[in-house]
Design a protein around this motif. Structure first.
Motif, short mmCIF file in Angstrom:
data_model
loop_
_atom_site.label_atom_id
_atom_site.label_comp_id
_atom_site.label_asym_id
_atom_site.label_seq_id
_atom_site.Cartn_x
_atom_site.Cartn_y
_atom_site.Cartn_z
N GLU A 221 -2.52 17.88 -45.93
CA GLU A 221 -3.83 18.48 -46.10
C GLU A 221 -4.87 17.37 -46.16
OE1 GLU A 221 -4.37 21.49 -49.03
OE2 GLU A 221 -2.32 22.26 -48.82
N LEU A 222 -6.09 17.70 -45.83
CA LEU A 222 -7.18 16.73 -45.89
C LEU A 222 -7.94 16.93 -47.20
CD1 LEU A 222 -8.47 16.86 -42.21
CD2 LEU A 222 -6.88 15.24 -43.25
N GLY A 223 -7.92 15.91 -48.04
CA GLY A 223 -8.56 16.00 -49.35
C GLY A 223 -9.88 15.27 -49.37
N ALA A 224 -10.86 15.84 -50.07
CA ALA A 224 -12.18 15.22 -50.20
C ALA A 224 -12.62 15.31 -51.65
CB ALA A 224 -13.18 15.92 -49.29
N THR A 225 -13.10 14.21 -52.19
CA THR A 225 -13.51 14.19 -53.60
C THR A 225 -14.93 13.66 -53.80
OG1 THR A 225 -12.57 11.97 -53.89
CG2 THR A 225 -11.13 13.85 -54.38
N LYS A 226 -15.53 13.08 -52.75
CA LYS A 226 -16.84 12.46 -52.95
C LYS A 226 -17.69 12.62 -51.71
CE LYS A 226 -15.21 7.93 -51.40
NZ LYS A 226 -14.95 6.52 -51.77
N LEU A 227 -18.98 12.37 -51.87
CA LEU A 227 -19.94 12.32 -50.78
C LEU A 227 -20.61 10.95 -50.76
CD1 LEU A 227 -21.40 15.84 -51.44
CD2 LEU A 227 -20.53 15.16 -49.21
N CYS A 228 -20.97 10.48 -49.57
CA CYS A 228 -21.61 9.17 -49.43
C CYS A 228 -22.93 9.33 -48.68
CB CYS A 228 -20.70 8.22 -48.65
SG CYS A 228 -19.05 8.02 -49.37
N ASN A 229 -23.96 8.67 -49.18
CA ASN A 229 -25.27 8.75 -48.56
C ASN A 229 -25.38 7.77 -47.40
OD1 ASN A 229 -28.37 7.90 -48.42
ND2 ASN A 229 -28.22 9.96 -49.31
N LEU A 230 -25.89 8.23 -46.27
CA LEU A 230 -25.95 7.38 -45.08
C LEU A 230 -26.98 6.27 -45.21
CD1 LEU A 230 -24.48 9.99 -43.89
CD2 LEU A 230 -25.52 9.33 -41.71
N VAL A 231 -28.02 6.48 -46.00
CA VAL A 231 -29.10 5.49 -46.11
C VAL A 231 -28.82 4.50 -47.23
CG1 VAL A 231 -31.55 5.16 -46.60
CG2 VAL A 231 -30.81 7.05 -45.14
N SER A 232 -28.56 5.01 -48.43
CA SER A 232 -28.41 4.13 -49.60
C SER A 232 -26.99 3.64 -49.80
CB SER A 232 -28.87 4.87 -50.86
OG SER A 232 -27.97 5.95 -51.16
N GLY A 233 -26.01 4.34 -49.23
CA GLY A 233 -24.62 3.99 -49.48
C GLY A 233 -24.08 4.54 -50.79
N GLN A 234 -24.92 5.28 -51.54
CA GLN A 234 -24.48 5.85 -52.82
C GLN A 234 -23.27 6.75 -52.63
OE1 GLN A 234 -27.29 8.59 -54.52
NE2 GLN A 234 -26.11 8.92 -56.40
#
Length: 348
Positions: A221-234
């Protein structure tokens, strides 16, 4: 999704008249591909054995099966086992100044293709692209790599391989089961018998695709736990993101199966105000995003993000995914990779 893909996967009534028209071309494709493989088997076409193990991660169909997360997983596992892995890829959609092209920190998707750039940034290992996979692999060996992981290339028979892993979409499987162009397959399902491992991407147990087959297979399965900002890298966890921002968002995906990505977002709890799928490897421009407001988040795949950073806006985020296996299945993959070391030592 293109019309022909809807036909392949029973999602458009055109399948009733378009498929019969394409069957003669599929027969020709079958004859030519079989002839090519026989020529390699008989030695009329030369294949190359490298000085280190080669692991192919591929599929018998076109796009959207989840190969890239498997490649990333194998790279990290290989490092844990003491290997020095490198990755080769066709670099689809890229236009490098020369080939084989060894990626560096300044490499872009325009030069190398989106998936190789993603792998390079994720794994921080040597990645080389080019249509001549033998030349690409030899370039990586010169970089000190002692195991080569090939992102796709199952049908690149000029390169001998030690292990073959075939990734299968557990929902779509093989569509109508026909070869290109009447169907989505590059090779018939009998090709699965020669693989070392089948990985079924998606919920549920692996489906029985070959009667009487004892071929090792496992679920992913494909697991995802976070999001990343394209501009700031946050980077921020999905739960924190929803608390700080909103559960409402817009979403785009230029991958083989965009609907899988949108379903993943909804499963995480997001409400999609708008969603738009593009063809796999789509070359994005700012005009593609003109209908999306800056007031709510726009979420895309990591593969899309590598092509959008130069013109990204502050409300753009990407969702990195990882291949997730059960402990039992993790052990199966570890045994498979570890056996490469034994075979490498026995060849010396």
């Amino acid at each position: 999704m293109r019309l022909i893909e809807k036909v392949w996967f029973y999602q458009h009534k055109a399948k009733y008249w378009l498929v019969p028209l394409l069957l003669p071309l599929s027969l020709l494709f079958f004859l030519l591909s079989q002839l090519r493989r026989v020529l390699f088997k008989l030695g009329f076409k030369q294949s190359v054995k490298l000085d280190c193990p080669v692991v192919i991660v591929g599929n018998i169909g076109v796009g959207g099966n989840g190969k890239t997360p498997v490649v990333v997983y194998l790279v990290k596992l290989a490092q844990q086992l003491g290997f020095r892995p490198g990755v080769i890829s066709r670099g689809y959609g890229g236009n490098a100044p020369s080939y084989p092209y060894l990626l560096n920190e300044q490499s872009t998707a325009i030069e190398a293709g989106d998936e190789p750039v993603l792998i390079f940034k994720r794994c921080n290992v040597p990645v080389c692209v080019g249509s001549d996979r033998v030349a690409s692999a030899k370039t990586l060996i010169k970089q000190g790599c002692n195991i080569i992981i090939s992102d796709d290339g199952l049908q690149h028979y000029r390169l001998q391989r030690d292990k073959e892993i075939i990734v299968i979409d557990n929902k779509r499987l093989f569509g109508n089961g026909l070869l290109l162009p009447a169907g989505p397959l590059r090779e018939t399902t009998t090709r699965l018998n020669s693989a070392d491992l089948l990985i079924f991407n998606g919920e549920g147990k692996p489906k029985k695709v070959l009667a009487g087959s004892t071929l090792p297979s496992l679920s992913m399965e494909l697991g995802a736990t976070k999001l990343c900002n394209l501009v700031s890298g946050q980077q921020i966890t999905v739960n924190d993101f929803m608390q700080l921002h909103t559960v409402a968002c817009n979403a785009i995906a230029g991958i083989g199966a965009p609907e899988r990505f949108f379903a993943s977002l909804q499963k995480l709890g997001f409400t999609l105000n708008a969603q738009q799928g593009f063809i796999d490897h789509h070359s994005f421009t700012l005009d593609d995003f003109s209908q999306y407001p800056d007031t709510i988040p726009l979420i895309m795949t990591e593969k899309d993000a590598v092509k959008c950073r130069e013109f990204a806006k502050e409300n753009w985020w990407y969702l990195p995914v990882d291949a997730v296996f059960s402990p039992k299945h993790q052990q199966q993959i570890e045994v498979l990779l570890s056996s490469c070391r034994k075979e490498m030592n026995s060849d010396r």
